[in-house]
Design an enzyme around this catalytic site. Structure first.
Site, PDB file in Angstrom:
ATOM      1  N   ASP A 411       0.822  -1.200   0.000  1.00 35.95           N
ATOM      2  CA  ASP A 411       0.000   0.000   0.000  1.00 35.95           C
ATOM      3  C   ASP A 411       0.865   1.262   0.000  1.00 35.95           C
ATOM      4  OD1 ASP A 411      -2.277   1.571   0.121  1.00 35.95           O
ATOM      5  OD2 ASP A 411      -3.083   0.625   1.921  1.00 35.95           O
ATOM      6  N   GLU A 466     -14.188   1.965   0.614  1.00 38.49           N
ATOM      7  CA  GLU A 466     -13.618   2.553   1.825  1.00 38.49           C
ATOM      8  C   GLU A 466     -13.918   4.044   1.936  1.00 38.49           C
ATOM      9  OE1 GLU A 466      -9.401   1.953   1.536  1.00 38.49           O
ATOM     10  OE2 GLU A 466      -9.100   3.776   0.362  1.00 38.49           O
TER      11      GLU A 466
END
Length: 658
Positions: A411, A466
């Site tokens: 990430d 998200e």
């Protein structure tokens, strides 16, 4: 079996035309069906390209060139040779998404110049592409700049992608604004790709790049006219770590890439088709380099019980939920009981700061937890920032291998300059060496790694679910743009599966207890509509356990597909697809905030009668977006079914022969 028909022809060929004049040279490559053509024009030491659909000019003559070691290519060099290749091959993807067998069918020409530069052109029935190639020896070389623009013949409407972040520093999670090309000025926020263009006659042009290695990714900048310019992140000279994860470029070189003299550069790709064709296209996948892995038997797509979105929020347990052994064993038990394949340990399993990546928090016994998961047939994926992995690279892979980790979620790359793109390639290669899957988050769109390194199962680079933890950006209007834009580039880790669902007027943001905008059936439909071989179940096991009807579908739905048929497609409005896995067909339909009725043809079914199990928007969905109806029907091949989609609604069905 792969079959390539090769031929060489000077100045005149089938699917290729070259005419020399005193003032210019013109080289045209046609698609196999003769509808599309990409023309190269060489005049006064300037090479330009032009893109046409039949006699309709889409991109007007636009100069292209490369500057390598301060020399312009092709510059003043003359054409040395022209070669033609008919590409007709069958590709069997290691990890199938749109379909399990792909025919690559295109006319290809290679125009080589005397200074050892060349341009390779490939034209398919649904698009075209070109790339630079150089044969300047094995010495190192500096790619200073690339001249590339898109000089549209009309002031077309664009779906301008505005990424988060600033400059070239971005997760590439874009909002899309439909606007005329001329309204995009040089001062408008530059855009990460892909870029979708509405050609206003029932077709669209999607522009992206493929095979981005030893080179930066493609971005777009307006000019206040119908021309959009390509821009590229320069090579980083100096970086600075902000917080524990944002590795920002604070000083750049005056060039794009450190590379070699003998190489092929990234493809500049143009998918040109209608709305259904955007969903069906495999063109970008075929342009990527074939798999570099000899053994791929260990690569296993599947569904994942994910922790971070739902904030480890277990409510039906008698222990304190959180980042601890008991919580993750509960996720593992849930995954095993519902035919899932993996769990993810997202942020929090290791001590903060990059140098502490391999220091596991005391609440977790990693070897014991992974052994527990494997004994139940569940794989384990570990999250980490890119800077933490980079700074512990060799030690990390050694440790992960000892723990028998099954995959990595990497990430916060937030860049696609050459250094970061090469890092992603190295992560894919190293992970494959240790038989680990990769899920890239917080970085650039797919550019072909999913074919070249098929252990790379998915990428984020999307305004995913998200977002509902802190905004309203992940909504049905956005959901009906993503398949036609971002998903054309490759798998998309949208992370669906919210069990709490709301309409616009009563939605509330919550970081700890998030929900979705749109209906429950809309969430279920995403699992068929969106392509991601590693597909998340984003909500908490506690909520899923309270929803057995929804879990019956989520337990059953595959993540890879043998065949795809697009039943209905309107960019930004509605989409319905039928996808086959083995002997089962899965049908989905989604709408934006506008309710609608759709008639879906069942002519993709073979002859006979079939049982259709469906999940649709419920009778009380106007009051409660979580309301849905589950039912069954008998259908026959050639029949139509009519469905009603609520505002922000959806539909999904599983079809099996009787």
């Amino acid at each position: 079996m792969t079959q390539r028909v090769l031929g060489y022809l000077w100045l005149l060929a089938i699917g290729f035309f070259c005419a020399s004049f005193a003032w210019a040279e013109s080289y045209v490559t046609y698609s196999p069906d003769k509808a599309l053509q990409l023309e190269l024009l060489y005049e006064n030491q300037t090479l330009s390209y032009r893109l046409l659909d039949s006699d309709r000019v889409i991109i007007q003559p636009t100069p292209i060139s490369l500057v390598i070691d301060e020399q312009i290519y092709p510059g003043e060099s003359r054409v040395e040779s022209v070669e033609r290749v008919l590409v007709d091959s069958q590709i069997t993807p290691t990890v199938p998404t749109v379909r399990a067998s792909i025919r690559e069918f295109a006319n290809e020409t290679l125009v080589t110049f005397e200074n050892q530069s060349a341009l390779r052109v490939r034209v398919y029935n649904d698009g075209a592409a070109f790339r630079w190639e150089t044969d300047l020896g094995d010495k190192s070389a500096i790619a200073h700049s690339e001249e590339l623009s898109f000089n549209f013949s009309n002031n077309y409407q664009l779906y301008w992608p505005t990424p988060n972040g600033d400059g070239f520093f971005s997760h590439q999670e874009s909002l899309f604004e439909r606007k005329a090309a001329s309204s995009v000025s040089a001062e408008t926020r530059q855009a990460s790709g892909p870029l979708l263009v509405d050609l206003a006659y029932g077709k669209y042009l999607l522009i992206s790049d493929v095979n981005v290695e030893q080179y930066p990714g493609l971005w777009f900048r307006g000019s206040g006219s119908s021309t959009i310019n390509a821009v590229f992140p320069p090579y980083p000279k100096k970086t600075k770590l902000v917080r524990d994860r944002d590795l920002r470029v604070v000083e750049s070189e005056n060039f794009l890439a450190k590379t070699t003299g003998k190489r092929a550069y990234p493809w500049r790709a143009f998918v040109l088709t209608d709305a259904k064709g955007l969903i069906n296209s495999n063109m970008l996948y075929t342009l990527a380099d074939p798999s570099r892995l000899e053994n791929t038997d260990w690569i296993k797509p599947g569904k994942v019980a994910w922790d971070w979105f739902n904030d480890w929020n277990l409510t039906d347990v008698d222990f304190e939920a959180g980042i601890n052994q008991a919580t993750y064993k509960n996720y593992i038990d849930f995954a095993a009981n519902h035919q899932l394949d993996y769990i993810i340990l997202d942020e929090g399993w290791s001590v903060p700061e990059p140098e502490n990546l391999l220091k596991v928090v005391p609440e977790i016994d990693m070897p014991e937890l992974i052994e527990y998961a494997h004994n139940k047939g569940i794989g384990v994926v570990l999250w980490m920032t890119s800077v933490a992995l980079e700074r512990n690279f060799e030690q990390a892979f050694q440790q992960f291998s000892q723990w028998q980790v099954d995959g990595l979620k990497v990430d916060f790359m937030q860049r696609d300059d050459q250094v970061m793109m090469d890092f992603c390639v190295e992560v894919a290669r190293k992970a494959a060496e240790h038989q680990m899957l990769v899920d890239f988050h917080g970085g650039s769109k797919p550019t072909g790694l999913q074919r070249t390194y098929p252990n790379v199962l998915t990428h984020e680079s999307v305004m995913g679910l998200e977002q509902t933890k802190w905004s309203r950006n992940a909504n049905p209007d956005m959901a009906l743009l993503l398949p036609f834009i971002r998903m054309v580039a490759g798998p998309m880790d949208y992370t669906p599966g919210a069990m709490d669902n709301f309409h616009q007027e009563n939605f509330r943001q919550s970081y700890e207890n998030p929900a979705s905008l749109g209906t429950r059936a809309h969430q279920l439909a995403i699992y068929v509509t969106y392509l991601s071989p590693l597909q998340m179940l984003a909500d908490t096991p506690s909520k899923y356990r309270r929803e057995p009807e929804s879990m019956a579908f989520l337990s059953d739905v595959p993540t890879t597909w043998d065949e795809t048929v697009v039943l209905h497609a309107e960019v930004g409005e509605a989409l319905s697809v039928a996808r086959r896995s083995g002997n089962k067909w899965y049908v989905s339909a989604m709408t934006n905030w506008s309710p609608r009725e759709l008639k879906l043809p069942m002519d993709f079914l073979g002859k006979g009668r079939y049982r259709l199990k469906y999940w649709e928007d419920g009778v009380n969905v106007a009051e409660n977006a979580s309301s849905f109806k589950q039912g069954q029907a008998i259908v026959s091949d050639g029949a139509d079914i009519r469905i009603n989609l609520a505002s922000g609604g959806g539909y999904v069905a599983v079809i099996e022969a009787l």
